[in-house]
Write a protein that holds these residues in place. Sequence first.
Motif, mmCIF file in Angstrom:
data_model
loop_
_atom_site.group_PDB
_atom_site.id
_atom_site.type_symbol
_atom_site.label_atom_id
_atom_site.label_comp_id
_atom_site.label_asym_id
_atom_site.label_seq_id
_atom_site.Cartn_x
_atom_site.Cartn_y
_atom_site.Cartn_z
ATOM 1 N N ASN A 73 20.558 -8.287 54.626
ATOM 2 C CA ASN A 73 20.181 -6.849 56.015
ATOM 3 C C ASN A 73 19.507 -7.224 56.706
ATOM 4 O O ASN A 73 18.773 -7.335 57.967
ATOM 5 C CB ASN A 73 19.631 -5.671 55.457
ATOM 6 N N SER A 112 22.055 -8.886 59.651
ATOM 7 C CA SER A 112 22.613 -7.937 60.126
ATOM 8 C C SER A 112 21.981 -8.018 62.042
ATOM 9 O O SER A 112 23.009 -7.698 62.318
ATOM 10 C CB SER A 112 21.835 -6.771 59.554
ATOM 11 N N ALA A 144 24.943 -8.625 64.770
ATOM 12 C CA ALA A 144 25.077 -7.338 65.610
ATOM 13 C C ALA A 144 24.764 -8.043 67.205
ATOM 14 O O ALA A 144 25.280 -7.679 68.045
ATOM 15 C CB ALA A 144 23.429 -5.904 64.903
ATOM 16 N N VAL A 181 18.785 -4.007 61.213
ATOM 17 C CA VAL A 181 20.330 -2.529 61.516
ATOM 18 C C VAL A 181 21.931 -2.645 60.399
ATOM 19 O O VAL A 181 22.534 -1.968 60.548
ATOM 20 C CB VAL A 181 20.653 -3.482 63.036
ATOM 21 N N GLY A 182 21.011 -2.770 59.614
ATOM 22 C CA GLY A 182 22.921 -2.567 58.782
ATOM 23 C C GLY A 182 22.902 -1.584 57.460
ATOM 24 O O GLY A 182 23.811 -1.608 57.078
ATOM 25 N N VAL A 234 25.574 -4.546 53.582
ATOM 26 C CA VAL A 234 25.224 -4.076 54.819
ATOM 27 C C VAL A 234 25.936 -3.341 54.300
ATOM 28 O O VAL A 234 27.754 -2.984 53.819
ATOM 29 C CB VAL A 234 24.928 -5.238 55.649
ATOM 30 N N ARG A 245 29.048 -2.314 57.386
ATOM 31 C CA ARG A 245 29.357 -3.179 57.959
ATOM 32 C C ARG A 245 30.321 -1.937 59.613
ATOM 33 O O ARG A 245 29.793 -2.292 60.496
ATOM 34 C CB ARG A 245 30.983 -3.778 58.195
ATOM 35 N N LYS A 278 27.916 0.472 60.147
ATOM 36 C CA LYS A 278 27.223 0.726 61.336
ATOM 37 C C LYS A 278 26.859 -0.332 62.404
ATOM 38 O O LYS A 278 26.078 0.469 63.239
ATOM 39 C CB LYS A 278 26.317 0.558 60.422
ATOM 40 N N ILE A 279 26.568 -1.557 61.564
ATOM 41 C CA ILE A 279 26.364 -2.527 62.632
ATOM 42 C C ILE A 279 27.086 -2.642 63.512
ATOM 43 O O ILE A 279 27.051 -2.778 64.451
ATOM 44 C CB ILE A 279 26.716 -4.233 61.974
ATOM 45 N N GLU A 280 28.878 -2.061 63.548
ATOM 46 C CA GLU A 280 29.905 -2.585 64.555
ATOM 47 C C GLU A 280 29.587 -0.867 65.444
ATOM 48 O O GLU A 280 29.830 -1.444 66.615
ATOM 49 C CB GLU A 280 31.003 -2.288 63.713
#
Length: 322
Positions: free
Chosen positions: A160, A164, A168, A221-222, A302, A304, A306-308
């Motif tokens: 994270n 992360s 991003a 942001v993870g 993390v 994934r 949410k990162i995408e």
Amino acid sequence: MNIDDLIIKYGLTIGRRFTRKEKNFFCNEIGKDFQALGYSVRGAMGKKKRTKGMNLMIGNVGKAKTIFVAHYDTLNHDFGNPIRYFPMDGNASFSSSFLPMNTPVILSMVLGLILLLGLGRRINFEDNFVLSVLILAVLTLLIVISFMMTFRIGNKVNLNRNTSGVIAAYLIAQQLPEKLRDQVAFVLTDGGNGTHVGDYMLRDALPNTIKDRNVIILDCVGKGPRLGIGYFEASKGNAEKLEAIVKRRDEEAKLHMSLVDEDHVKYTSLSFYEKGMIVCRGKNMNGSLIVENTATNHDDEVEREKIEALAKDLTELAKQIS
């Protein structure tokens, strides 16, 4: 490269970027991946307050209207209580991390004091030479070991923080339309976990124009139920645009919108950029956004999707403001 490949490569295979050698290897590898996307990449060496660092400059940083910033270095290992990291409140982060990060030093001081109180009177190089040397050697060893445990052991997993944010940034770069690539750049900064040498270097590299750039910091942001958006008055418009984009995709999205002030963002990267905005994830604690388990072996997962989703939203934001 898809997000699973990125997580495996930069979260697990090259998960620790603590020593200069580790950082150089990371920059070389991710630099080649950004070049494969068609971006120009260069390393920028610098020094601030006797601390050396290297930033990775991706795209036309000198011309770009919008700059995405992500810290690429990783933390030293925390041997004390878990640190609560406050991305938008540097004072709270400093207070929260002081005891955990300095636990080895505190313990060595206590043990050294006990040793001195118990055996200090027996230090006499004329009558007890061997014992005196042994006591001093143990005291010296305590100091050396405590220093190494506090500052010289890197955390093994950092999915994270700060991986992360790097992932991003790559996904945004991958999705960005060709026509915007002269208007949007990326900087992977060194020293984001304390010295902020990379932020000093970036600000000094653009002394006359950095105040006018849209600087968007990607930090932890993870994972986490809340998406945090911290902004100054100068970047309020950008924050509101991002809020609208996120809400358009997910009406039920939990957002933590925060107009920050200079006192709260001391010791943070956000304090370096007048038109800066920070994007992070975490959970709410008494009105503050916190990220848990940084600098421990529990920073090992993390979300994934949410990162995408965030990368898509920030790509859309970049189209609007660049």
